[in-house]
Design a protein around this motif. Sequence first.
Motif, mmCIF file in Angstrom:
data_model
loop_
_atom_site.group_PDB
_atom_site.id
_atom_site.type_symbol
_atom_site.label_atom_id
_atom_site.label_comp_id
_atom_site.label_asym_id
_atom_site.label_seq_id
_atom_site.Cartn_x
_atom_site.Cartn_y
_atom_site.Cartn_z
ATOM 1 N N GLU A 43 -11.263 -0.536 -0.648
ATOM 2 C CA GLU A 43 -12.004 -0.229 0.572
ATOM 3 C C GLU A 43 -11.127 -0.524 1.794
ATOM 4 O O GLU A 43 -10.601 -1.639 1.935
ATOM 5 C CB GLU A 43 -13.272 -1.094 0.609
ATOM 6 N N PRO A 44 -10.894 0.462 2.665
ATOM 7 C CA PRO A 44 -9.951 0.292 3.780
ATOM 8 C C PRO A 44 -10.242 -0.917 4.664
ATOM 9 O O PRO A 44 -9.312 -1.607 5.094
ATOM 10 C CB PRO A 44 -10.099 1.606 4.557
ATOM 11 N N ARG A 45 -11.509 -1.179 4.935
ATOM 12 C CA ARG A 45 -11.850 -2.310 5.795
ATOM 13 C C ARG A 45 -11.413 -3.632 5.170
ATOM 14 O O ARG A 45 -10.846 -4.502 5.841
ATOM 15 C CB ARG A 45 -13.364 -2.331 6.052
ATOM 16 N N LEU A 46 -11.656 -3.777 3.862
ATOM 17 C CA LEU A 46 -11.274 -5.004 3.176
ATOM 18 C C LEU A 46 -9.759 -5.110 3.007
ATOM 19 O O LEU A 46 -9.202 -6.208 3.070
ATOM 20 C CB LEU A 46 -11.976 -5.098 1.826
ATOM 21 N N LEU A 47 -9.107 -3.974 2.813
ATOM 22 C CA LEU A 47 -7.646 -3.990 2.729
ATOM 23 C C LEU A 47 -7.030 -4.458 4.045
ATOM 24 O O LEU A 47 -6.030 -5.191 4.051
ATOM 25 C CB LEU A 47 -7.114 -2.605 2.361
ATOM 26 N N LYS A 48 -7.632 -4.051 5.156
ATOM 27 C CA LYS A 48 -7.140 -4.496 6.464
ATOM 28 C C LYS A 48 -7.338 -6.003 6.622
ATOM 29 O O LYS A 48 -6.452 -6.717 7.111
ATOM 30 C CB LYS A 48 -7.840 -3.757 7.592
ATOM 31 N N GLN A 49 -8.511 -6.497 6.203
ATOM 32 C CA GLN A 49 -8.758 -7.929 6.262
ATOM 33 C C GLN A 49 -7.768 -8.691 5.386
ATOM 34 O O GLN A 49 -7.253 -9.743 5.786
ATOM 35 C CB GLN A 49 -10.184 -8.243 5.816
ATOM 36 N N LEU A 50 -7.517 -8.152 4.200
ATOM 37 C CA LEU A 50 -6.546 -8.760 3.287
ATOM 38 C C LEU A 50 -5.186 -8.868 3.957
ATOM 39 O O LEU A 50 -4.527 -9.918 3.924
ATOM 40 C CB LEU A 50 -6.448 -7.917 2.012
ATOM 41 N N LEU A 64 -3.541 -1.850 -8.632
ATOM 42 C CA LEU A 64 -2.854 -0.650 -8.142
ATOM 43 C C LEU A 64 -3.685 0.611 -8.309
ATOM 44 O O LEU A 64 -3.619 1.522 -7.482
ATOM 45 C CB LEU A 64 -1.516 -0.486 -8.864
ATOM 46 N N ARG A 65 -4.439 0.674 -9.393
ATOM 47 C CA ARG A 65 -5.238 1.869 -9.628
ATOM 48 C C ARG A 65 -6.304 1.985 -8.551
ATOM 49 O O ARG A 65 -7.050 1.055 -8.300
ATOM 50 C CB ARG A 65 -5.873 1.823 -11.018
ATOM 51 N N GLY A 66 -6.371 3.110 -7.901
ATOM 52 C CA GLY A 66 -7.300 3.306 -6.793
ATOM 53 C C GLY A 66 -6.625 3.209 -5.445
ATOM 54 O O GLY A 66 -7.187 3.632 -4.438
ATOM 55 N N LEU A 67 -5.415 2.657 -5.405
ATOM 56 C CA LEU A 67 -4.664 2.572 -4.158
ATOM 57 C C LEU A 67 -3.636 3.698 -4.084
ATOM 58 O O LEU A 67 -3.011 4.047 -5.087
ATOM 59 C CB LEU A 67 -3.948 1.220 -4.051
ATOM 60 N N GLN A 68 -3.447 4.240 -2.903
ATOM 61 C CA GLN A 68 -2.425 5.258 -2.692
ATOM 62 C C GLN A 68 -1.058 4.580 -2.545
ATOM 63 O O GLN A 68 -0.968 3.442 -2.075
ATOM 64 C CB GLN A 68 -2.741 6.075 -1.438
ATOM 65 N N GLY A 96 -8.745 -1.309 -21.295
ATOM 66 C CA GLY A 96 -9.840 -0.843 -20.464
ATOM 67 C C GLY A 96 -10.105 0.639 -20.617
ATOM 68 O O GLY A 96 -9.301 1.387 -21.181
ATOM 69 N N GLN A 97 -11.245 1.054 -20.092
ATOM 70 C CA GLN A 97 -11.647 2.458 -20.164
ATOM 71 C C GLN A 97 -10.604 3.374 -19.532
ATOM 72 O O GLN A 97 -10.313 4.453 -20.053
ATOM 73 C CB GLN A 97 -12.994 2.626 -19.444
ATOM 74 N N LEU A 98 -10.029 2.950 -18.404
ATOM 75 C CA LEU A 98 -9.090 3.808 -17.677
ATOM 76 C C LEU A 98 -7.794 4.032 -18.436
ATOM 77 O O LEU A 98 -7.125 5.045 -18.235
ATOM 78 C CB LEU A 98 -8.791 3.207 -16.295
ATOM 79 N N HIS A 309 -13.829 -6.608 -7.159
ATOM 80 C CA HIS A 309 -13.437 -5.316 -6.585
ATOM 81 C C HIS A 309 -14.262 -4.988 -5.334
ATOM 82 O O HIS A 309 -14.025 -3.956 -4.696
ATOM 83 C CB HIS A 309 -13.610 -4.203 -7.618
ATOM 84 N N LEU A 310 -15.198 -5.878 -4.995
ATOM 85 C CA LEU A 310 -16.096 -5.627 -3.866
ATOM 86 C C LEU A 310 -15.887 -6.590 -2.705
ATOM 87 O O LEU A 310 -16.420 -6.364 -1.616
ATOM 88 C CB LEU A 310 -17.559 -5.732 -4.324
#
Length: 319
Positions: A43-50, A64-68, A96-98, A309-310
């Motif tokens: 989530e972009p907002r949480l990535l910025k906080q991170l 990494l999966r889910g990140l560009q 995992g499933q993925l 993840h949330l």
Amino acid sequence: MHVRCYSIVLLLLSLLLTGTARVESADKPAFVPTSYQLYYGSEPRLLKQLRDRIRPGQVIVIELRGLQPDQVADLVNFAHQKQAKVIAYLSIGELGQLEKANFEKYLKRSPNGYPLSEIVFGKNQTFESWYVDVSYGEWRGFLMERIKQMYAQKIDGLFLDTVDTADLYFNRKEWSIPRRAKSVAAMIGLIRDIKRFDPEKFIMQNRGLNLIGKTAIVGDKSQIVVLALDLAHQHPGNPDGLLWESAFAHSGDWIESKEREMIRIQKNGFTTVFTLGYSDTSVSEDTFFRKSKADGFIPGWASSTTKLHLELTQQPPGK
């Protein structure tokens, strides 16, 4: 004669270059972890906080999966400016499933022809993943391919999750004791192989507390002693960090002995001990941070293992 002289010159040159590399490595200041953040989401907002919370000496664990690629590159570059490290999640004891479809494709290329059903032996219903017997070379080969792909994104290391699948090996009645011991030893070997793959990378192990001492004993009446990681002492293949997840949430002789062992590990300084506490366990946030500080561990707090993840993990009050 000329060939022999040429060989001697090459040997001397090699020794000279090796010696120079060691000096440069010795001059480079060692990375000393001071804090950590863990976030599996995108989530972009949480990535910025991170990003905004990155501090010198911090270890940042991401999925990494889910990140560009540009998101990863930005985070890594900013972390390096702050003298911090970004490491990526990798499950080594569960499929995992993925990754299931990718592993099945890998197995089709394997000359041994092992079916997936032989390599996995049960399911983690909480996370919808399958327990893996890591003694199979196909699994280790698959992981090494995955690691090469991950390192291509210039991350600083790996967070090895599901190491505690080894706990299931110890008591799996369907397996003979030698078979159990083989799989326990294979998990220890896998951790060290991953560290040796690129020794400059920062490797953090999650859980797997049965493997952190000098030995691991498999069996009851009939026993096999397996040489374990012995994190209290130096070994070139040992992980740089150990995360005690759900720290202080349980009591009893076994976990208390492991806590004492982790205190020794932290004091000896070869592997840094981190703790992760959850609000949905029996330990309170205040108690968790107080005990982590008393033991000398590096703490982080979250609401639940199923919500990493949330949300971002939280630092001690005032940090």
